[in-house]
Enzyme design. Sequence first.
Site, PDB file in Angstrom:
ATOM      1  N   ASP A  60       0.873  -1.152   0.000  1.00 19.92           N
ATOM      2  CA  ASP A  60       0.000   0.000   0.000  1.00 19.92           C
ATOM      3  C   ASP A  60       0.928   1.225   0.000  1.00 19.92           C
ATOM      4  O   ASP A  60       2.124   1.102   0.272  1.00 19.92           O
ATOM      5  CB  ASP A  60      -0.852  -0.065   1.283  1.00 19.92           C
ATOM      6  CG  ASP A  60      -1.678   1.175   1.476  1.00 19.92           C
ATOM      7  OD1 ASP A  60      -2.398   1.540   0.542  1.00 19.92           O
ATOM      8  OD2 ASP A  60      -1.607   1.772   2.565  1.00 19.92           O
ATOM      9  N   ASP A  89      -0.011   5.099   1.015  1.00 24.36           N
ATOM     10  CA  ASP A  89      -0.189   6.007   2.148  1.00 24.36           C
ATOM     11  C   ASP A  89      -0.200   5.216   3.459  1.00 24.36           C
ATOM     12  O   ASP A  89      -1.053   4.352   3.651  1.00 24.36           O
ATOM     13  CB  ASP A  89      -1.510   6.768   1.962  1.00 24.36           C
ATOM     14  CG  ASP A  89      -1.867   7.630   3.153  1.00 24.36           C
ATOM     15  OD1 ASP A  89      -0.949   8.071   3.866  1.00 24.36           O
ATOM     16  OD2 ASP A  89      -3.067   7.861   3.377  1.00 24.36           O
TER      17      ASP A  89
HETATM   18  P1  B16 Z   1      -6.675   9.986  -3.997  1.00 25.65           P
HETATM   19  P2  B16 Z   1      -3.584   4.213   0.044  1.00 25.65           P
HETATM   20  C1  B16 Z   1      -5.431   6.143   0.019  1.00 25.65           C
HETATM   21  O1  B16 Z   1      -4.127   5.723  -0.209  1.00 25.65           O
HETATM   22  C2  B16 Z   1      -5.471   7.087   1.213  1.00 25.65           C
HETATM   23  O2  B16 Z   1      -5.128   6.393   2.403  1.00 25.65           O
HETATM   24  C3  B16 Z   1      -6.867   7.651   1.366  1.00 25.65           C
HETATM   25  O3  B16 Z   1      -6.902   8.535   2.455  1.00 25.65           O
HETATM   26  C4  B16 Z   1      -7.272   8.351   0.075  1.00 25.65           C
HETATM   27  O4  B16 Z   1      -8.588   8.867   0.163  1.00 25.65           O
HETATM   28  C5  B16 Z   1      -7.148   7.374  -1.088  1.00 25.65           C
HETATM   29  O5  B16 Z   1      -5.839   6.857  -1.152  1.00 25.65           O
HETATM   30  C6  B16 Z   1      -7.509   8.008  -2.431  1.00 25.65           C
HETATM   31  O6  B16 Z   1      -6.538   8.970  -2.774  1.00 25.65           O
HETATM   32  O7  B16 Z   1      -7.632  11.067  -3.617  1.00 25.65           O
HETATM   33  O8  B16 Z   1      -5.257  10.470  -4.182  1.00 25.65           O
HETATM   34  O9  B16 Z   1      -7.154   9.188  -5.201  1.00 25.65           O
HETATM   35  O10 B16 Z   1      -3.461   4.057   1.520  1.00 25.65           O
HETATM   36  O11 B16 Z   1      -4.567   3.233  -0.602  1.00 25.65           O
HETATM   37  O12 B16 Z   1      -2.251   4.232  -0.659  1.00 25.65           O
HETATM   38 MG    MG Z   2      -2.761   3.150   3.345  1.00 26.07          MG
END
Ligand code: B16
Ligand code: MG
Length: 219
Positions: free
Chosen positions: A8, A10
């Site tokens: 993953d 984030d």
């Molecule tokens: P975006 P991950 C996620 O990343 C985030 O944890 C989440 O907070 C966010 O809403 C989501 O990505 C979508 O991100 O707006 O940039 O498309 O943890 O799956 O890497």
């Molecule tokens: Mg994450």
Amino acid sequence: MIKGFIFDLDGVITDTAEQHYLAWKHLSEEKGWDFDREVNENLRGISRMDSLKFILNHNNISLDDDTLQELATKKNVMYQDLLNDITPDDFLPGAKEILTHLRSEGFYVALGSSSKNAKKVLEQLGAIGYFDVVGDGHSVAKSKPDPAIFLFGAEKMGLQAEECIVFEDAEKGIDAANDGGFHSVGIGPEERVGHAHLRFDSMADATLFEIKSYFKDLF
Ligand code: B16
Ligand code: MG
């Protein structure tokens, strides 16, 4: 036998949760919505639109689809602006080390992120070269807790789910990995990722040595 790893983004490779928080906070202040770090915790790993709907639900607000789209785009413009400040110093401690180690031992490595901005984040970090496959918010239609994003990564690596270990910091991300038949490693507290097969408090503790010691029959 383990042949591949899926990470993953984030909360595992880097901590973009802070930039997501700042962008949602800014939008919420502008709109007069209640939003704080506790609410933000619920957005870990879920898509942009699902995040917006969570915040609106928390505020007992319902909006039409066009307005939802407009607000999600507004948040994203702020978020992307904040991403410009990410540098190669922003790997979470331990992340670069395990990616380097996996590369040197010849494992396949994929990204399995919900983010549609994942490529931009990897570029800012200088991390593209660590990944054979980049699965992001554009790769699949269903978001976590559906296992689609991890199944996408495994398929692109030419591997079965049981040949891969997934690293995740989100409760729904561990649900997705377990449901898909992957071996899961949770990064974070017991109450969030205690349902992972193996859990570490942080990426700094998640060394390849520890992983191999725990999943010893699979190496
Ligand atoms: P975006 P991950 C996620 O990343 C985030 O944890 C989440 O907070 C966010 O809403 C989501 O990505 C979508 O991100 O707006 O940039 O498309 O943890 O799956 O890497
Ligand atoms: Mg994450």
